[in-house]
Write a protein that holds these residues in place. Sequence first.
Motif, PDB file in Angstrom:
ATOM      1  N   ALA A 125     -45.624 -29.502 -39.361  1.00  0.00           N
ATOM      2  CA  ALA A 125     -46.484 -29.869 -38.034  1.00  0.00           C
ATOM      3  C   ALA A 125     -46.016 -31.322 -37.558  1.00  0.00           C
ATOM      4  O   ALA A 125     -46.206 -31.757 -36.469  1.00  0.00           O
ATOM      5  N   ASP A 126     -45.551 -31.964 -38.503  1.00  0.00           N
ATOM      6  CA  ASP A 126     -45.258 -33.496 -38.602  1.00  0.00           C
ATOM      7  C   ASP A 126     -44.070 -33.770 -39.217  1.00  0.00           C
ATOM      8  O   ASP A 126     -43.892 -33.653 -40.504  1.00  0.00           O
ATOM      9  N   SER A 127     -43.118 -34.253 -38.407  1.00  0.00           N
ATOM     10  CA  SER A 127     -41.732 -34.732 -39.086  1.00  0.00           C
ATOM     11  C   SER A 127     -41.795 -35.673 -40.197  1.00  0.00           C
ATOM     12  O   SER A 127     -41.037 -35.990 -40.828  1.00  0.00           O
ATOM     13  N   LYS A 128     -42.932 -36.635 -40.305  1.00  0.00           N
ATOM     14  CA  LYS A 128     -43.097 -37.504 -41.185  1.00  0.00           C
ATOM     15  C   LYS A 128     -43.363 -36.820 -42.715  1.00  0.00           C
ATOM     16  O   LYS A 128     -43.311 -37.349 -43.793  1.00  0.00           O
ATOM     17  N   THR A 147     -39.202 -31.320 -48.826  1.00  0.00           N
ATOM     18  CA  THR A 147     -37.869 -31.846 -49.754  1.00  0.00           C
ATOM     19  C   THR A 147     -38.323 -31.541 -51.316  1.00  0.00           C
ATOM     20  O   THR A 147     -37.581 -30.996 -51.823  1.00  0.00           O
ATOM     21  N   GLU A 148     -39.557 -32.234 -51.582  1.00  0.00           N
ATOM     22  CA  GLU A 148     -39.999 -32.037 -52.816  1.00  0.00           C
ATOM     23  C   GLU A 148     -40.282 -30.384 -53.121  1.00  0.00           C
ATOM     24  O   GLU A 148     -39.997 -29.988 -54.323  1.00  0.00           O
ATOM     25  N   ILE A 149     -40.898 -29.850 -52.168  1.00  0.00           N
ATOM     26  CA  ILE A 149     -41.330 -28.469 -52.250  1.00  0.00           C
ATOM     27  C   ILE A 149     -39.856 -27.562 -52.383  1.00  0.00           C
ATOM     28  O   ILE A 149     -39.886 -26.657 -53.496  1.00  0.00           O
ATOM     29  N   VAL A 150     -38.844 -27.746 -51.823  1.00  0.00           N
ATOM     30  CA  VAL A 150     -37.557 -27.101 -51.709  1.00  0.00           C
ATOM     31  C   VAL A 150     -37.075 -27.421 -53.093  1.00  0.00           C
ATOM     32  O   VAL A 150     -36.631 -26.263 -53.680  1.00  0.00           O
ATOM     33  N   LEU A 183     -33.589 -31.560 -37.887  1.00  0.00           N
ATOM     34  CA  LEU A 183     -33.940 -32.548 -38.687  1.00  0.00           C
ATOM     35  C   LEU A 183     -33.928 -31.838 -40.097  1.00  0.00           C
ATOM     36  O   LEU A 183     -33.423 -32.808 -41.242  1.00  0.00           O
ATOM     37  N   TYR A 184     -33.836 -30.671 -40.271  1.00  0.00           N
ATOM     38  CA  TYR A 184     -33.754 -30.073 -41.516  1.00  0.00           C
ATOM     39  C   TYR A 184     -32.376 -29.361 -41.789  1.00  0.00           C
ATOM     40  O   TYR A 184     -32.304 -28.491 -42.985  1.00  0.00           O
ATOM     41  N   SER A 185     -31.605 -29.490 -40.964  1.00  0.00           N
ATOM     42  CA  SER A 185     -30.159 -29.018 -41.164  1.00  0.00           C
ATOM     43  C   SER A 185     -29.333 -29.302 -42.537  1.00  0.00           C
ATOM     44  O   SER A 185     -28.993 -28.387 -43.309  1.00  0.00           O
TER      45      SER A 185
END
Length: 297
Positions: free
Chosen positions: A30-33, A39-42, A96-98
């Motif tokens: 919900a927030d790009s911040k 990234t840590e979760i991934v 943003l997440y590409s």
Amino acid sequence: DFLVEIESQARENLVFEEDLVIKEVKELLADSKNYIKITEIVNNQLKKYISKTNKYKYDYNINSDEEFVQTVDLYKKDIDILLKIVILLTYYGGELYSNLIAKIMSRIKPRNKNQCLLYYPLYLMYYVIIISALESKNYEVLKDILELEVIKTVDINSYYHKRKLLIETYDNIENYIEKFAVFFPDKNYKYPLNEYLYKELQPLIDDFLYVGDDYPELFISTEILISFYYAIKNYTKEANSVWGPLGKYTYQMLYTSKKIETFPINKVIEKLGLYSNVSDKEEFIKKYNQFLSKYYF
């Protein structure tokens, strides 16, 4: 019975934990911040996936239909949470997440040449990302994952070259296409892998994107896009014909025409600039349409 009960409880606990992870990713998107947190979760989920699959040395020693079914089911369970994450990143995360999506795909690529079936989870990932990107019109991510390259060692002198990951993935999974017929003992599907993908992915896609009656169109468009991409990347002027991966679209085409330029997915192909890969666009289209006419019933 006691061991079965313990195993069942462990599975329930894992599903509960994964549900919490997915819920957190949804909230963070919900927030790009929150890019760093996501990234840590991934990274954490990638570590778990790689830790599991590093134990599978030789395609899990598949010697029978039963073992094939068990292996496919196991690989699907292993990749399940990452599939859900990339659906969310593609649909809600935008451009943003590409890079993060590309990282996931690069990391899960098998490292052992004896692990061809481990390309199956990666093939699943291609399908869910393409479907999610088409549904959300996220063409930036779509182009990035199609054009994603991997470095490959060619000989003992450590000569390297780049190869499109999608093409490498299909080439490794191709030999298993017919084996997926074991999941349909009462059917005689021409392309059982695609039928299996269609059946397996529908509840997952619908649960996250609620595409409803649009699912058949999205799935077939994904098949055609993969087929087209494979064909155009392997195309040479000197070739008398072109070929791309076959699938449900050959016998459940939703369109009466057999010409790629009339298909809805062709507008996406144009947007992605895929025709710029060839100098003789019209000649390629002619040969691809001949390919469609040959296989499309």
